[in-house]
Write an enzyme that holds these catalytic residues in place. Sequence first.
Site, short mmCIF file in Angstrom:
data_model
loop_
_atom_site.label_atom_id
_atom_site.label_comp_id
_atom_site.label_asym_id
_atom_site.label_seq_id
_atom_site.Cartn_x
_atom_site.Cartn_y
_atom_site.Cartn_z
CD GLU A 137 -2.52 1.71 0.24
OE1 GLU A 137 -3.32 0.91 -0.25
OE2 GLU A 137 -2.34 2.86 -0.21
CB VAL A 340 -17.51 24.07 -15.71
CG1 VAL A 340 -16.31 24.93 -15.34
CG2 VAL A 340 -18.55 24.13 -14.60
CG HIS A 546 -47.44 -1.91 11.62
ND1 HIS A 546 -47.61 -1.14 10.49
CD2 HIS A 546 -48.16 -1.31 12.61
CE1 HIS A 546 -48.41 -0.12 10.76
NE2 HIS A 546 -48.76 -0.20 12.05
#
Length: 572
Positions: A137, A340, A546
């Site tokens: 990493e 843009v 419910h």
Amino acid sequence: MSQISIPVPDIGDFAGVQVIEVLVAVGEQVAENQALILLESEKATMEVPCPAAGTVFQLLVEVGATVAEGDAILLLELDTSVPDLTIPESARPAPAPAEPTRALDFDCDVAVLGSGPGGYTAAFRAADLGLKVTLIERWPSLGGVCLNVGCIPSKALLHTAHIIDHAAAMEEHGVVFGTPAIELDKLRLFKNSVVDRLTGGLVQLAKQRKVTVITGEGRFADPHTLTIKTADGEQRVNFRHAIIAAGSESVRLPGLPYEDERLMDSTGALELSEIPGRMLVIGGGIIGLEMANVYAVLGSAVDVVELTPGLLPGCDPDLVKPLQRRLQKRLDNIWLGVKVSAVDAQGEGLKVHFEGANAPEPRTYGRVLLAVGRTPNGGRIAADAAGVQVDSRGFIPVDRQMRTNVPHIFAIGDIAGQPMLAHKATHEGKVAAEVIAGEKSEFDARCIPSVVYTDPEVGWVGLTETQAKADGIAYDKGQFPWAANGRSLGMGNVDGFTKILFDKETGRCLGGAAVGPNAGELMAELGLAVEFGADAHDIGLTIHAHPTLSESVGMAAEAAAGTLTDLYLPKR
Ligand code: FAD
């Protein structure tokens, strides 16, 4: 000199196995027992040893070929010093001592490049399956985009935004909170603490599994070697298998002033260095809208500009509508079909120029967030040195077992294709690790859920109506409005709905979607329905608690089954 053909020996119960590496070259002198080629079956990797010393005359197989027991792999010219193999063993002279065999000197069974949700999952699963794993990493902490600068920090900030928003909405219910005082440093600390907790957890999990972690930027040197630039110099890792999990990064539009820190990507926006007075978000996709939501609630006047005619490209327009209505109240402007054309860095802010039929006049912003998508990192890891194909967009094509064109190298997550989502990466990571360990895994998910964590949330899983129409797929639809759901009303929400699509012929669930508070949570049940091929009765007859928002799933199914009582739907 006599020449013999070397066959694939008895390799057990396999009809065909793949040649994943040829370990010798034409003209090379080989010793008895020296490994000639490397074969890989679904269960194991095997070397084919040379039965006698000699010189390789001709190679008869190449990497990628499938071979079976008895197939000739190469022609060998026998050393005159070695016996003629056609003579019965009992009649041969005693063999000379064997030359030292060339050892396959791998540092690890699996090298994983990148520690995002795909990479760390693959590394941990491979270690759990008994393989020796090295995880590489380049960033100082594990977890990749998702944990460090993506899913996790954005959701921590979105939670804060939801609370502020909902507290303000309580005024209509007769409860008035004061204007929130936002201590930005403390909020940033909270967000960072969530990230640190998760990334620190990964360090522990890697240690517990004895996964070697190397911090540094890795690049392929050849099909079995990665070189890693670490703080202490270059390190080499020789691997038997590799899993590429190097992810993606934000797309950059050409010609923008990236040297100006007021122009941010999502990573910059998540740093939360300030709450600008005016902010422009370029891109009305998931990341753009989530961050627009955060900054608007924290106090910025936010505009969103999107090039396509609608927000959340790819999402059904009916799901976008309730979100857009809410955003229109929360944001200053939403410009659709507008581009843009330029951003000028000026002392007082970033002056943005727009193009398109509905384009506004140029405006100046304290901060601009560019969120126009992500691009895979396939072009940044010297994949060609390993012979791994990378397409023109930077994706690495893989098969259902996550194998690249080089059979012992796999690719997963954002770098392996759309959708670029963390939960797709983790599932692919498991598949790659399991295949390397010899298991018969493949990525066979019928659906991958997408969730937009704005307020309201939008979620969809499986077939969308837009896709069904485009592909001419005949479907029945059950839909239930949240205005008729007691839990939703109790939360002060009358907007949103749940819908489910069923195959017109088989009745099986093809996909589902919802928009409303916490709609993302409903994707779990809808995804399960798609995976299990549930029909409308299966879902409708499943008793939902419910009062819950999940009742809307049951009732959308009942609407399709014709058994719904909570609404009056005239018979079709
Ligand atoms: P990544 O997470 O990108 O990790 C790749 C890793 O590889 C990085 O750590 C990188 O440093 C490392 N690396 C790259 N090259 C090298 C190299 N040469 N050497 C060593 N290391 C290298 N997805 C969701 O599912 N839900 C969400 O809510 C969500 N929210 C998001 C919000 C934001 C703001 C962003 C940006 C993304 C979001 N995503 C979300 C997408 C998600 O983060 C990605 O799909 C996911 O992280 C991809 O995982 P991955 O393992 O493929 O790669």
